[in-house]
Design a protein around this motif. Structure first.
Motif, PDB file in Angstrom:
ATOM      1  N   ASP A 131     -46.335  36.986 -50.907  1.00 12.36           N
ATOM      2  CA  ASP A 131     -46.479  38.292 -51.550  1.00 12.36           C
ATOM      3  C   ASP A 131     -47.919  38.526 -51.997  1.00 12.36           C
ATOM      4  O   ASP A 131     -48.442  39.638 -51.903  1.00 12.36           O
ATOM      5  CB  ASP A 131     -45.537  38.413 -52.750  1.00 12.36           C
ATOM      6  N   ARG A 134     -50.052  39.328 -48.945  1.00 13.47           N
ATOM      7  CA  ARG A 134     -49.820  40.723 -48.533  1.00 13.47           C
ATOM      8  C   ARG A 134     -50.540  41.694 -49.467  1.00 13.47           C
ATOM      9  O   ARG A 134     -51.163  42.658 -49.017  1.00 13.47           O
ATOM     10  CB  ARG A 134     -48.317  40.976 -48.517  1.00 13.47           C
ATOM     11  N   ASP A 139     -53.534  44.137 -48.246  1.00 15.79           N
ATOM     12  CA  ASP A 139     -53.473  45.591 -48.408  1.00 15.79           C
ATOM     13  C   ASP A 139     -54.663  46.113 -49.208  1.00 15.79           C
ATOM     14  O   ASP A 139     -55.194  47.188 -48.915  1.00 15.79           O
ATOM     15  CB  ASP A 139     -52.148  46.011 -49.041  1.00 15.79           C
ATOM     16  N   TYR A 194     -50.864  47.083 -44.294  1.00 18.10           N
ATOM     17  CA  TYR A 194     -50.349  46.229 -43.225  1.00 18.10           C
ATOM     18  C   TYR A 194     -48.866  46.495 -43.031  1.00 18.10           C
ATOM     19  O   TYR A 194     -48.104  46.543 -44.000  1.00 18.10           O
ATOM     20  CB  TYR A 194     -50.591  44.768 -43.608  1.00 18.10           C
ATOM     21  N   ALA A 244     -44.417  39.444 -41.911  1.00 20.40           N
ATOM     22  CA  ALA A 244     -44.943  38.662 -43.031  1.00 20.40           C
ATOM     23  C   ALA A 244     -45.585  37.364 -42.549  1.00 20.40           C
ATOM     24  O   ALA A 244     -46.569  36.903 -43.134  1.00 20.40           O
ATOM     25  CB  ALA A 244     -43.831  38.369 -44.034  1.00 20.40           C
ATOM     26  N   ALA A 302     -49.317  37.904 -41.794  1.00 19.38           N
ATOM     27  CA  ALA A 302     -50.163  38.554 -42.796  1.00 19.38           C
ATOM     28  C   ALA A 302     -51.416  37.739 -43.114  1.00 19.38           C
ATOM     29  O   ALA A 302     -52.493  38.308 -43.305  1.00 19.38           O
ATOM     30  CB  ALA A 302     -49.368  38.834 -44.065  1.00 19.38           C
ATOM     31  N   CYS A 347     -55.167  39.013 -42.777  1.00 18.63           N
ATOM     32  CA  CYS A 347     -56.080  38.983 -43.920  1.00 18.63           C
ATOM     33  C   CYS A 347     -57.426  38.381 -43.500  1.00 18.63           C
ATOM     34  O   CYS A 347     -58.483  38.906 -43.860  1.00 18.63           O
ATOM     35  CB  CYS A 347     -55.455  38.198 -45.068  1.00 18.63           C
TER      36      CYS A 347
END
Length: 146
Positions: A9, A12, A16, A27, A31, A34, A38
């Motif tokens: 989390d 993410r 973002d 995004y 998951a 991610a 990044c």
């Protein structure tokens, strides 16, 4: 001791934030991808001449350091990427106290470029972007990771 894994989390959220800073939409991929997204977003910020979002840079650096530790388990080499993280990796004599005999230190951008294959170990060393000490302080055979 196993490496502490990054919270998906938080990855993410950092991704973002970096995408928003670059003027891109959030995004919407899986998951599991991610962390790689990044890394790419942080490298895009560097290439655009911008400072990356700190949380995104930290997540990208830590993700690739964790990957290195998984691919080359051990405790004979310490890889440092200040101010974000450090890992011990590579099989060999175990280090237990003080400064390890084999240390590699570099900045976040150089680490991300090395780990993704955008920069070779030899080129980074020749350019003085890596400080390495010790007989085992050479990751050229382990990079790129992604």
């Amino acid at each position: 001791m196993p490496a502490r894994r990054l919270d998906p989390d938080k990855i993410r959220e950092a991704l973002d934030a970096q995408l928003a800073d670059l003027g891109r939409p959030p995004y919407d991929g899986p998951a599991t991808m991610a962390a790689g997204a990044c890394v790419r977003a942080v490298l895009d910020a560097f290439e655009a001449g911008r400072a990356p979002v700190r949380t995104a840079a930290r997540a990208a650096v830590r993700h690739l350091l964790e990957e290195l530790a998984v691919r080359a388990p051990g405790r004979s080499v310490e890889v440092r990427v200040p101010p974000y993280a450090a890992v011990q990796c590579v099989e060999g004599p175990r280090h237990t106290r003080g400064t390890p005999p084999n240390v590699i230190e570099t900045d976040p951008r150089t680490w991300l470029e090395l780990a993704t294959g955008r920069l070779s170990w030899a080129d980074a060393t020749d350019a003085g972007k890596i400080a390495a000490s010790g007989a085992r302080a050479d990751l050229s055979g382990l990079l790129p990771l992604a």
